[in-house]
Design a protein around this motif. Structure first.
Motif, short mmCIF file in Angstrom:
data_model
loop_
_atom_site.label_atom_id
_atom_site.label_comp_id
_atom_site.label_asym_id
_atom_site.label_seq_id
_atom_site.Cartn_x
_atom_site.Cartn_y
_atom_site.Cartn_z
N ALA A 1 -2.66 -5.40 -7.11
CA ALA A 1 -3.23 -6.60 -6.48
C ALA A 1 -2.34 -7.81 -6.75
O ALA A 1 -2.14 -8.65 -5.86
CB ALA A 1 -4.65 -6.86 -7.01
N ARG B 1 -13.26 -2.58 -10.49
CA ARG B 1 -12.07 -2.59 -9.64
C ARG B 1 -11.61 -4.02 -9.41
O ARG B 1 -12.41 -4.95 -9.36
CB ARG B 1 -12.46 -1.96 -8.29
N ASP C 1 -7.49 -3.84 -0.46
CA ASP C 1 -7.30 -3.07 -1.69
C ASP C 1 -6.13 -2.11 -1.49
O ASP C 1 -6.30 -0.97 -1.09
CB ASP C 1 -8.58 -2.30 -2.04
N TRP D 1 -9.30 -6.21 -6.58
CA TRP D 1 -8.65 -6.15 -5.27
C TRP D 1 -8.25 -7.57 -4.87
O TRP D 1 -8.33 -8.49 -5.68
CB TRP D 1 -9.55 -5.47 -4.23
N ASP E 1 -4.90 -0.90 -10.14
CA ASP E 1 -5.50 -1.80 -9.15
C ASP E 1 -5.15 -3.27 -9.40
O ASP E 1 -4.76 -3.99 -8.49
CB ASP E 1 -7.02 -1.59 -9.09
N ARG F 1 0.83 -1.21 0.00
CA ARG F 1 0.00 0.00 0.00
C ARG F 1 0.86 1.27 0.00
O ARG F 1 0.56 2.23 -0.69
CB ARG F 1 -0.91 -0.01 1.23
N SER G 1 -11.17 -8.74 2.42
CA SER G 1 -10.90 -7.93 1.23
C SER G 1 -9.82 -6.90 1.54
O SER G 1 -9.90 -6.19 2.54
CB SER G 1 -12.17 -7.20 0.79
#
Length: 169
Positions: free
Chosen positions: A55, A122, A150, A124, A51, A25, A148
């Motif tokens: 991921a 998206r 992201d 994720w 994304d 991140r 989840s």
């Protein structure tokens, strides 16, 4: 397939799944384009990706730590102000233009005074983690759930104006 060596080594240097998530991140800057283009290794090496590619880095690094991880895809709805923050532009029309130019499927949701939210596709990550245990530390596998994550969805900060007179002295 096997996790690329560079990603395996990067994951090995981190304590656990929380640290892996935070690393991805914080270290992989968001870029805007649609679909997976670079893959995990190139995204890791360039420290930038969209994304799907971000991921991929997280999935590979989690798997390197022995954490089951999978891709998830769907449509999310975000407030227009959040989209502005995530794209790092000054206003909603510019944020929508970022999505348009990047070819990211989206739908503006109109409300009083303009666009109030945006639905966009998206990608994720879902990781199978012992949710009941402290900060992802694996004490036991009881209470594991698919969480989840992201890592590419983060505020970029508004663009600051440059004072040319001050900058040039």
């Amino acid at each position: 397939g096997a996790v690329p060596g560079a990603l395996r080594d990067a994951a090995a240097a981190l304590a656990g799944p929380i640290e892996v998530f935070e690393w991805v991140r914080n270290q992989v800057r968001p870029e805007f384009y649609h679909g997976q283009m670079k893959g995990a290794l190139e995204t890791y090496e360039e420290r930038g990706g969209n994304d799907a590619d971000t991921a991929a880095v997280l999935v590979e690094m989690l798997r390197a730590k022995g954490v089951p991880a999978r891709y998830a895809r769907g449509v999310i709805e975000v407030p227009a102000s959040t989209l502005v923050s995530v794209t790092g532009v000054a206003n909603v029309p510019q944020a929508l233009l970022v999505l348009e130019r990047a070819g990211i499927p989206h739908e503006a949701i109109a409300g009083g005074g303009g666009t109030v939210a945006v639905r966009l596709s998206r990608v994720w990550v879902e990781a199978y983690l012992p949710y009941a245990n402290y900060r992802g530390a694996v004490i036991d596998s009881q209470g594991s759930v698919w969480l989840s994550l992201d890592p590419a969805f983060k505020a970029m900060g508004s663009p600051a104006g440059l004072d040319v007179t001050q900058a040039l002295g």
